[in-house]
Motif scaffolding. Structure first.
Motif, PDB file in Angstrom:
ATOM      1  N   UNK A  10      34.760   0.269 -12.994  1.00 41.29           N
ATOM      2  CA  UNK A  10      34.120   1.372 -12.292  1.00 41.29           C
ATOM      3  C   UNK A  10      34.072   2.678 -13.055  1.00 41.29           C
ATOM      4  N   UNK A  11      35.217   3.212 -13.534  1.00 46.53           N
ATOM      5  CA  UNK A  11      35.181   4.493 -14.239  1.00 46.53           C
ATOM      6  C   UNK A  11      34.262   4.477 -15.456  1.00 46.53           C
ATOM      7  N   UNK A  12      34.284   3.370 -16.218  1.00 45.42           N
ATOM      8  CA  UNK A  12      33.449   3.264 -17.419  1.00 45.42           C
ATOM      9  C   UNK A  12      31.973   3.210 -17.034  1.00 45.42           C
ATOM     10  N   UNK A  13      31.644   2.330 -16.102  1.00 43.41           N
ATOM     11  CA  UNK A  13      30.240   2.116 -15.741  1.00 43.41           C
ATOM     12  C   UNK A  13      29.641   3.329 -15.044  1.00 43.41           C
ATOM     13  N   UNK A  14      30.388   3.927 -14.104  1.00 40.55           N
ATOM     14  CA  UNK A  14      29.843   5.065 -13.374  1.00 40.55           C
ATOM     15  C   UNK A  14      29.650   6.268 -14.294  1.00 40.55           C
ATOM     16  N   UNK A  15      30.562   6.460 -15.248  1.00 39.40           N
ATOM     17  CA  UNK A  15      30.420   7.563 -16.196  1.00 39.40           C
ATOM     18  C   UNK A  15      29.197   7.368 -17.080  1.00 39.40           C
ATOM     19  N   UNK A  16      28.976   6.128 -17.541  1.00 39.32           N
ATOM     20  CA  UNK A  16      27.805   5.836 -18.365  1.00 39.32           C
ATOM     21  C   UNK A  16      26.516   6.045 -17.583  1.00 39.32           C
ATOM     22  N   UNK A  17      26.481   5.601 -16.337  1.00 35.16           N
ATOM     23  CA  UNK A  17      25.272   5.735 -15.528  1.00 35.16           C
ATOM     24  C   UNK A  17      24.980   7.196 -15.208  1.00 35.16           C
ATOM     25  N   UNK A  18      26.013   7.966 -14.901  1.00 38.21           N
ATOM     26  CA  UNK A  18      25.819   9.390 -14.612  1.00 38.21           C
ATOM     27  C   UNK A  18      25.287  10.115 -15.845  1.00 38.21           C
ATOM     28  N   UNK A  19      25.819   9.785 -17.013  1.00 36.79           N
ATOM     29  CA  UNK A  19      25.376  10.406 -18.263  1.00 36.79           C
ATOM     30  C   UNK A  19      23.924  10.060 -18.566  1.00 36.79           C
ATOM     31  N   UNK A  20      23.480   8.894 -18.122  1.00 33.99           N
ATOM     32  CA  UNK A  20      22.118   8.436 -18.384  1.00 33.99           C
ATOM     33  C   UNK A  20      21.130   8.914 -17.320  1.00 33.99           C
ATOM     34  N   UNK A  21      21.592   9.738 -16.374  1.00 31.44           N
ATOM     35  CA  UNK A  21      20.691  10.341 -15.406  1.00 31.44           C
ATOM     36  C   UNK A  21      20.652   9.695 -14.043  1.00 31.44           C
ATOM     37  N   UNK A  22      21.510   8.701 -13.785  1.00 30.84           N
ATOM     38  CA  UNK A  22      21.545   8.065 -12.476  1.00 30.84           C
ATOM     39  C   UNK A  22      22.280   8.967 -11.481  1.00 30.84           C
ATOM     40  N   UNK A  23      21.872   8.899 -10.228  1.00 27.59           N
ATOM     41  CA  UNK A  23      22.588   9.635  -9.193  1.00 27.59           C
ATOM     42  C   UNK A  23      23.968   9.015  -8.992  1.00 27.59           C
ATOM     43  N   UNK A  24      24.968   9.849  -8.749  1.00 21.61           N
ATOM     44  CA  UNK A  24      26.343   9.362  -8.651  1.00 21.61           C
ATOM     45  C   UNK A  24      26.523   8.413  -7.479  1.00 21.61           C
ATOM     46  N   UNK A  25      25.836   8.671  -6.363  1.00 18.16           N
ATOM     47  CA  UNK A  25      26.005   7.783  -5.208  1.00 18.16           C
ATOM     48  C   UNK A  25      25.418   6.399  -5.494  1.00 18.16           C
ATOM     49  N   UNK A  26      24.297   6.345  -6.232  1.00 16.48           N
ATOM     50  CA  UNK A  26      23.717   5.052  -6.584  1.00 16.48           C
ATOM     51  C   UNK A  26      24.623   4.305  -7.555  1.00 16.48           C
ATOM     52  N   UNK A  27      25.169   5.012  -8.532  1.00 14.96           N
ATOM     53  CA  UNK A  27      26.077   4.378  -9.493  1.00 14.96           C
ATOM     54  C   UNK A  27      27.296   3.800  -8.790  1.00 14.96           C
ATOM     55  N   UNK A  28      27.856   4.558  -7.843  1.00 22.06           N
ATOM     56  CA  UNK A  28      29.018   4.064  -7.095  1.00 22.06           C
ATOM     57  C   UNK A  28      28.635   2.882  -6.212  1.00 22.06           C
ATOM     58  N   UNK A  29      27.436   2.927  -5.614  1.00 18.37           N
ATOM     59  CA  UNK A  29      26.993   1.842  -4.741  1.00 18.37           C
ATOM     60  C   UNK A  29      26.815   0.544  -5.524  1.00 18.37           C
ATOM     61  N   UNK A  30      26.216   0.621  -6.709  1.00 17.44           N
ATOM     62  CA  UNK A  30      26.057  -0.572  -7.543  1.00 17.44           C
ATOM     63  C   UNK A  30      27.418  -1.134  -7.938  1.00 17.44           C
ATOM     64  N   UNK A  31      28.345  -0.248  -8.275  1.00 16.08           N
ATOM     65  CA  UNK A  31      29.669  -0.671  -8.718  1.00 16.08           C
ATOM     66  C   UNK A  31      30.425  -1.421  -7.632  1.00 16.08           C
ATOM     67  N   UNK A  32      30.460  -0.867  -6.423  1.00 13.40           N
ATOM     68  CA  UNK A  32      31.218  -1.514  -5.350  1.00 13.40           C
ATOM     69  C   UNK A  32      30.516  -2.774  -4.849  1.00 13.40           C
ATOM     70  N   UNK A  33      29.180  -2.771  -4.863  1.00 15.32           N
ATOM     71  CA  UNK A  33      28.446  -3.940  -4.379  1.00 15.32           C
ATOM     72  C   UNK A  33      28.569  -5.105  -5.342  1.00 15.32           C
ATOM     73  N   UNK A  34      28.465  -4.834  -6.640  1.00 14.67           N
ATOM     74  CA  UNK A  34      28.547  -5.917  -7.628  1.00 14.67           C
ATOM     75  C   UNK A  34      29.946  -6.498  -7.722  1.00 14.67           C
ATOM     76  N   UNK A  35      30.947  -5.715  -7.342  1.00 15.58           N
ATOM     77  CA  UNK A  35      32.337  -6.164  -7.483  1.00 15.58           C
ATOM     78  C   UNK A  35      32.692  -7.315  -6.561  1.00 15.58           C
TER      79      UNK A  35
END
Length: 433
Positions: free
Chosen positions: A123-148
């Motif tokens: 989670x910390x690695x993926x969400x940080x990468x997605x946020x840096x690439x312009x993704x909204x933080x809530x979407x990045x967190x949603x993908x992370x928890x759903x895929x887990x």
């Protein structure tokens, strides 16, 4: 249903609703039964006996061992290597990092077998990468928890090990049966990402300077992580060792790789791993012990026989009962954890469905997929809380962003429930059914 059982179940549910720790709610309710049931006050030794014997099962030893193995793999940097391998595979697609998130969870599931471990490690690695690439933080967190939630379904799977121990079902057959449904969850989540990525114009994220040499290096660095589940699953399916022995081999494998191949595992870190694993395992074992008492109480009150009689009287078809149970588990998943549902209901409903012609392996996969979905359903969903804690995004925003993924997961649940071949084809082909 007699008054002592109603009081016991009501007390347990009431304590959970009031926010009492699950361990306390189950343990106290089980103890209360011996005081409210006439003639049982002098049989308190049964409480202690069932509590101990519930934990004293050889296959339960695999749970702390798999937890330790997952912690070791996380500590030695396996997560970064899996993320890089995922970028190599799907990073060039539009919405690449969202796909990376899903594929990374697929591969990490072969290491940890736990959804919460997946979120904590990746989670910390993926969400940080997605946020840096312009993704909204809530979407990045949603993908992370759903895929887990794929993690506990794709083998090696701790919930499937629990189901095996509770119902005397082949763990090898369950592991094979969970592979396709777990990957199907990931594929449907990727379909959701495809639609959202096109609509929002998400960027691609290819690896810079990619050539054959770079690609080979990425695969080589991730080789040890990919090889681990092959050893575990191959050994169990091949009859070389049991699930518990496989978990011990996974720990030994992680130690060897961490010390000699990556040279990144220190004694201090190993002690911290053992400490965290012991705390997690202790809570699991306590729930197992107390849930065993509740299961004995249900059997003593002839609840399984009464359920069988009710089903026969109502002339329910298997598909009707499966629909009702899915709804039951989904509603419980709003506020009851996955492990508690497995411990309380797997021994209760498996014989009932087996008598109606539903294969226990098939039902095991249905139940595990269902209770894993509970990890991302509010208000109890532990994965949502963990994702919120790691990302700093309010829970409500993550819930809204995760809704399309929740719908896709429910579609997979329906397919797994009513198309048994999705679960049973692989174990049948390999001779386990």
């Amino acid at each position: 249903m007699e008054h002592p059982l109603l009081i016991t179940l009501g007390l347990m549910l009431g304590l959970m609703v009031l926010g009492s720790p699950v361990i306390f709610a189950i343990g106290f309710a089980g103890l209360a039964y011996f005081f409210v049931k006439p003639g049982m006050i002098h049989m308190l030794d049964i409480y202690a006996h069932k509590f101990f014997t519930g934990m004293d099962v050889f296959i339960w030893l695999s749970i702390p061992l798999f937890i330790i193995a997952g912690e070791i793999m996380t500590a030695i940097g396996m997560t970064d290597r899996l993320v890089n391998l995922s970028r190599l595979m799907v990073g060039r697609l539009r919405g690449g990092l969202a796909y990376v998130n899903v594929v990374g969870s697929m591969m990490f599931s072969g290491v940890s077998g736990s959804a919460l471990a997946d979120i904590s490690a990746l989670g910390p690695v993926e969400m940080k990468m997605m946020e840096k690439d312009g993704y909204q933080k809530d979407f990045a967190a949603a993908v992370t928890v759903s895929s887990a939630i794929q993690g506990p379904i794709i083998p090696p799977s701790i919930p499937l090990i629990m189901f095996s121990a509770l119902t005397n079902t082949s763990v090898a057959a369950l592991f094979l049966a969970g592979a396709v449904p777990g990957m199907l969850l990931g594929l449907f989540q990727m379909a959701v990402i495809y639609v959202i990525a096109r609509r929002r114009g998400f960027p691609t994220n290819p690896i810079k300077g990619l050539n054959l040499q770079v690609a080979f290096g990425i695969v080589l660095h991730a080789f040890w992580a990919i090889f681990m589940p092959l050893i575990i699953i191959g050994g169990i399916v091949g009859g070389i060792f049991t699930a518990t022995e496989a978990a011990a081999i996974a720990v030994a494998y992680g130690l060897v790789i961490g010390i000699f191949a990556y040279r990144s595992l220190s004694l201090k870190e190993l002690w911290a791993i053992l400490d965290r694993s012991a705390r997690t395992s202790a809570s699991v074992y306590l729930i197992v012990g107390f849930a065993t008492v509740i299961s004995w109480i249900l059997a003593n009150e002839r609840v399984p026989a009464e359920l069988q009689a009710m089903v026969e009287a109502a002339n329910l078809q298997p598909w009707m009962l499966l629909l009702m149970l899915n709804l039951f588990f989904l509603v419980n998943g709003l506020w009851v954890s996955d492990s508690v549902q497995l411990l309380l209901f797997a021994p209760l409903f498996t014989p009932l469905l087996a008598a109606m012609g539903v294969d226990p392996v098939h039902f095991g996969v249905i139940m595990v997929v269902n209770v894993m979905i509970g990890l991302i359903t509010p208000p109890y969903g532990l994965a949502l809380y963990l994702g919120s804690s790691i990302s700093g995004v309010p829970l409500g925003r993550i819930v809204r962003a995760a809704m399309p993924f929740l719908v896709s997961n429910l579609v997979v649940l329906v397919l797994v429930t009513y198309v048994p071949a999705i679960s049973l084809t692989l174990p049948r082909l390999l001779g386990f059914l």
